[in-house]
Design a protein around this motif. Structure first.
Motif, PDB file in Angstrom:
ATOM      1  N   ILE A 249      -0.979  12.341   1.630  1.00 20.79           N
ATOM      2  CA  ILE A 249      -1.717  11.968   2.841  1.00 20.79           C
ATOM      3  C   ILE A 249      -1.748  10.455   2.996  1.00 20.79           C
ATOM      4  CG2 ILE A 249      -3.997  11.980   3.920  1.00 20.79           C
ATOM      5  CD1 ILE A 249      -4.415  14.753   2.914  1.00 20.79           C
ATOM      6  N   GLY A 250      -2.015   9.752   1.914  1.00 21.35           N
ATOM      7  CA  GLY A 250      -1.992   8.295   1.978  1.00 21.35           C
ATOM      8  C   GLY A 250      -0.623   7.764   2.352  1.00 21.35           C
ATOM      9  N   LEU A 251       0.432   8.423   1.859  1.00 17.14           N
ATOM     10  CA  LEU A 251       1.789   7.996   2.188  1.00 17.14           C
ATOM     11  C   LEU A 251       2.077   8.186   3.675  1.00 17.14           C
ATOM     12  CD1 LEU A 251       4.545   6.990   1.241  1.00 17.14           C
ATOM     13  CD2 LEU A 251       5.159   9.370   0.741  1.00 17.14           C
ATOM     14  N   LEU A 252       1.657   9.328   4.223  1.00 19.21           N
ATOM     15  CA  LEU A 252       1.864   9.563   5.652  1.00 19.21           C
ATOM     16  C   LEU A 252       1.126   8.528   6.497  1.00 19.21           C
ATOM     17  CD1 LEU A 252       1.609  13.465   5.890  1.00 19.21           C
ATOM     18  CD2 LEU A 252       3.648  12.059   6.230  1.00 19.21           C
ATOM     19  N   LEU A 253      -0.104   8.215   6.101  1.00 16.26           N
ATOM     20  CA  LEU A 253      -0.887   7.241   6.861  1.00 16.26           C
ATOM     21  C   LEU A 253      -0.272   5.850   6.795  1.00 16.26           C
ATOM     22  CD1 LEU A 253      -4.528   8.336   5.953  1.00 16.26           C
ATOM     23  CD2 LEU A 253      -3.419   8.517   8.177  1.00 16.26           C
ATOM     24  N   THR A 254       0.099   5.423   5.605  1.00 14.32           N
ATOM     25  CA  THR A 254       0.661   4.075   5.477  1.00 14.32           C
ATOM     26  C   THR A 254       2.022   3.970   6.163  1.00 14.32           C
ATOM     27  OG1 THR A 254       1.530   4.723   3.298  1.00 14.32           O
ATOM     28  CG2 THR A 254      -0.564   3.528   3.348  1.00 14.32           C
ATOM     29  N   LEU A 255       2.818   5.036   6.096  1.00 16.90           N
ATOM     30  CA  LEU A 255       4.099   5.012   6.801  1.00 16.90           C
ATOM     31  C   LEU A 255       3.892   4.984   8.314  1.00 16.90           C
ATOM     32  CD1 LEU A 255       6.308   7.513   4.748  1.00 16.90           C
ATOM     33  CD2 LEU A 255       6.561   5.031   4.907  1.00 16.90           C
TER      34      LEU A 255
ATOM     35  N   LEU B 200       0.826  -1.204   0.000  1.00 17.62           N
ATOM     36  CA  LEU B 200       0.000   0.000   0.000  1.00 17.62           C
ATOM     37  C   LEU B 200       0.863   1.257   0.000  1.00 17.62           C
ATOM     38  CD1 LEU B 200      -2.948   0.885   0.065  1.00 17.62           C
ATOM     39  CD2 LEU B 200      -2.835   0.883   2.559  1.00 17.62           C
ATOM     40  N   THR B 201       1.985   1.211   0.700  1.00 16.47           N
ATOM     41  CA  THR B 201       2.908   2.350   0.690  1.00 16.47           C
ATOM     42  C   THR B 201       3.472   2.583  -0.707  1.00 16.47           C
ATOM     43  OG1 THR B 201       3.512   1.897   2.992  1.00 16.47           O
ATOM     44  CG2 THR B 201       4.994   3.300   1.722  1.00 16.47           C
ATOM     45  N   ALA B 202       3.864   1.500  -1.375  1.00 14.13           N
ATOM     46  CA  ALA B 202       4.371   1.630  -2.743  1.00 14.13           C
ATOM     47  C   ALA B 202       3.299   2.190  -3.674  1.00 14.13           C
ATOM     48  CB  ALA B 202       4.855   0.267  -3.241  1.00 14.13           C
ATOM     49  N   TYR B 203       2.053   1.791  -3.457  1.00 14.81           N
ATOM     50  CA  TYR B 203       0.960   2.285  -4.304  1.00 14.81           C
ATOM     51  C   TYR B 203       0.744   3.785  -4.100  1.00 14.81           C
ATOM     52  CZ  TYR B 203      -3.787   3.052  -5.988  1.00 14.81           C
ATOM     53  OH  TYR B 203      -4.885   3.543  -6.631  1.00 14.81           O
ATOM     54  N   THR B 204       0.776   4.244  -2.835  1.00 17.52           N
ATOM     55  CA  THR B 204       0.584   5.673  -2.583  1.00 17.52           C
ATOM     56  C   THR B 204       1.725   6.498  -3.171  1.00 17.52           C
ATOM     57  OG1 THR B 204       1.638   5.418  -0.408  1.00 17.52           O
ATOM     58  CG2 THR B 204      -0.762   5.291  -0.498  1.00 17.52           C
TER      59      THR B 204
END
Length: 439
Positions: free
Chosen positions: A389-395, A378-382
């Motif tokens: 925002i998606g990257l911050l959440l997944t990280l 999911l991090t790679a997808y964001t």
């Protein structure tokens, strides 16, 4: 020529229509002025309030009573809520270590809230609890726990609220109204600045994320985040309303503490029997060093008791000579197969879930591997979608579950070693354990 002849007629007709409208308007105004009670003014009743306002007020009151008085019988929504929490506890919460500072944990609190209060109140209570589990407001709850781990006691029954039984309903409504305007406003009004800040941050962050995704025409994520923000704001309203009815849980003094105090006073007289009782009471409370000191002062019948204190403290070599006939079995406790906590930590550091499998918890290891792999994808997808925002959440979630995976590997290894040793101790207790002398 023909068009010019018709123009005066058109103007005359228009003037007559305008004059007719003015006459009708004046007639209506005159009729309203002639109405002494105000009934002819349109929509108002005898008390000067429109039926629409009456109905709106009644609807709001009925809705408030409905959502706060729903029975907790099983329903489809309640089953869905409890099932979701069970899924979270099994596959998600079990992988991030022990992070909740309250007891019951937030997920267990939500489970009990839905079962006892129904789905709607349960969701609001859960949102309120999640925001209250913060590092700023700790003095409201008593501490519980043992073995160096302490938690804040906050059961569901400490937060009852029924508008029909609220003795300070006006103040509660003011607090609820403030939280309706600004998340956390009611908590600030109640004097809980830490809870207010927590509500404001949670609700505000979700609202900002929702607005961001809606601006990018991503309606699904936008509506989802806005819904979460709304749930936390509703939780803030409910928490502000219920704060006046908050009942701080109390811990009654334990009977054993009272008896122990009496035994300490009695043993001060030098009576060996009282000292023996005190030592046994301390042993049963797992206060082994203190019990050992009491046993050392006994004139006789102390070797077995001292040996078991030393065994529980891990001093097997010192305990072996004192436990007559079982010294070999005591020394064998040192040779119980122990798994390395460092090895488990290293394994989960490089391959999430492998440390749990090493400790014998294959189910937890599989869940940890699957969850961390999914968050990595999911991090790679964001990143590919350029979604900050998606990257911050997944990280954020990814780092939490990754560190929880390492923590669980160490904890499960420690538990595995403890269980292996406990089996040996149980076998030894069945043969050579003394009978404690109860007070």
């Amino acid at each position: 020529m023909e068009s010019q002849e018709h123009r005066p007629l058109l103007r005359q007709d228009a003037g007559q229509q305008t004059e007719g409208r003015g006459t009708a308007r004046r007639g209506t105004e005159a009729a309203s002025q002639r109405s002494p009670s105000g009934e002819a003014e349109g929509d108002e009743g005898e008390d000067g309030e429109s039926p629409l306002k009456k109905h709106a007020r009644g609807f709001a009151a009925a809705s408030l009573l409905f959502f706060t008085s729903l029975p907790a019988e099983a329903s489809l929504l309640s089953d869905l809520g409890t099932g979701s929490i069970r899924f979270y506890q099994t596959f998600v919460s079990s992988q991030d270590g022990e992070n909740c500072s309250m007891r019951p944990s937030c997920s267990q609190y939500g489970l009990e809230a839905i079962r006892r209060r129904g789905f709607f109140q349960g969701v609001l209570l859960t949102a309120d609890r999640l925001a209250r589990d913060n590092p700023w407001t700790k003095d409201r709850y008593p501490l519980v726990g043992n073995e160096g781990k302490y938690y804040l006691l906050d059961p569901v029954e400490s937060h009852p609220w029924d508008p029909r039984k609220d003795k300070d309903l006006p103040s509660s409504l003011v607090a609820g109204g403030l939280s309706l305007l600004v998340p956390g406003g009611g908590q600030l009004y109640r004097g809980h600045a830490g809870d207010a800040l927590s509500f404001l941050l949670l609700s505000g962050c979700f609202d900002l994320a929702g607005a961001y995704y809606l601006q990018r025409n991503n309606r699904n994520w936008g509506v989802g985040y806005l819904l979460l923000g709304g749930i936390f704001q509703a939780g803030s309203v409910y928490g502000a309303l219920a704060d006046a009815s908050f009942e701080k849980p109390s811990l009654p003094p334990g009977k054993s503490s009272f008896e122990l105090e009496n035994l300490e006073k009695a043993s001060a007289s030098g009576n060996p029997l009282d000292r023996l009782r005190l030592g046994d009471a301390l042993f049963l409370r797992k206060e082994y060093p203190a019990a050992l000191e009491e046993y050392r002062e006994l004139p006789a019948d102390k070797d077995t008791r001292m040996a078991w204190c030393l065994i529980e403290m891990g001093n097997y070599r010192e305990a072996a000579p004192l436990l007559a006939g079982y010294s070999g079995e005591v020394l064998a406790l040192e040779k119980v197969s122990r798994k390395s906590e460092g090895k488990a930590r290293t394994m989960s550091l490089f391959l999430p879930g492998s440390g749990q499998a090493y400790a014998g918890r294959w189910d937890s290891g599989f869940n940890a591997a699957l969850l961390n792999l999914g968050l990595f994808g999911l991090t790679a997808y964001t990143v590919s979608q350029r979604d900050p925002i998606g990257l911050l959440l997944t990280l954020g979630f990814g780092s939490r579950f990754y560190s929880g995976n390492i923590e669980n590997a160490v904890r499960f290894t420690r538990e595995s070693n403890r269980e292996a040793k406990e089996k040996q101790l149980q076998a030894l207790r069945s043969k050579a354990m003394f009978e404690p002398l109860l007070p």
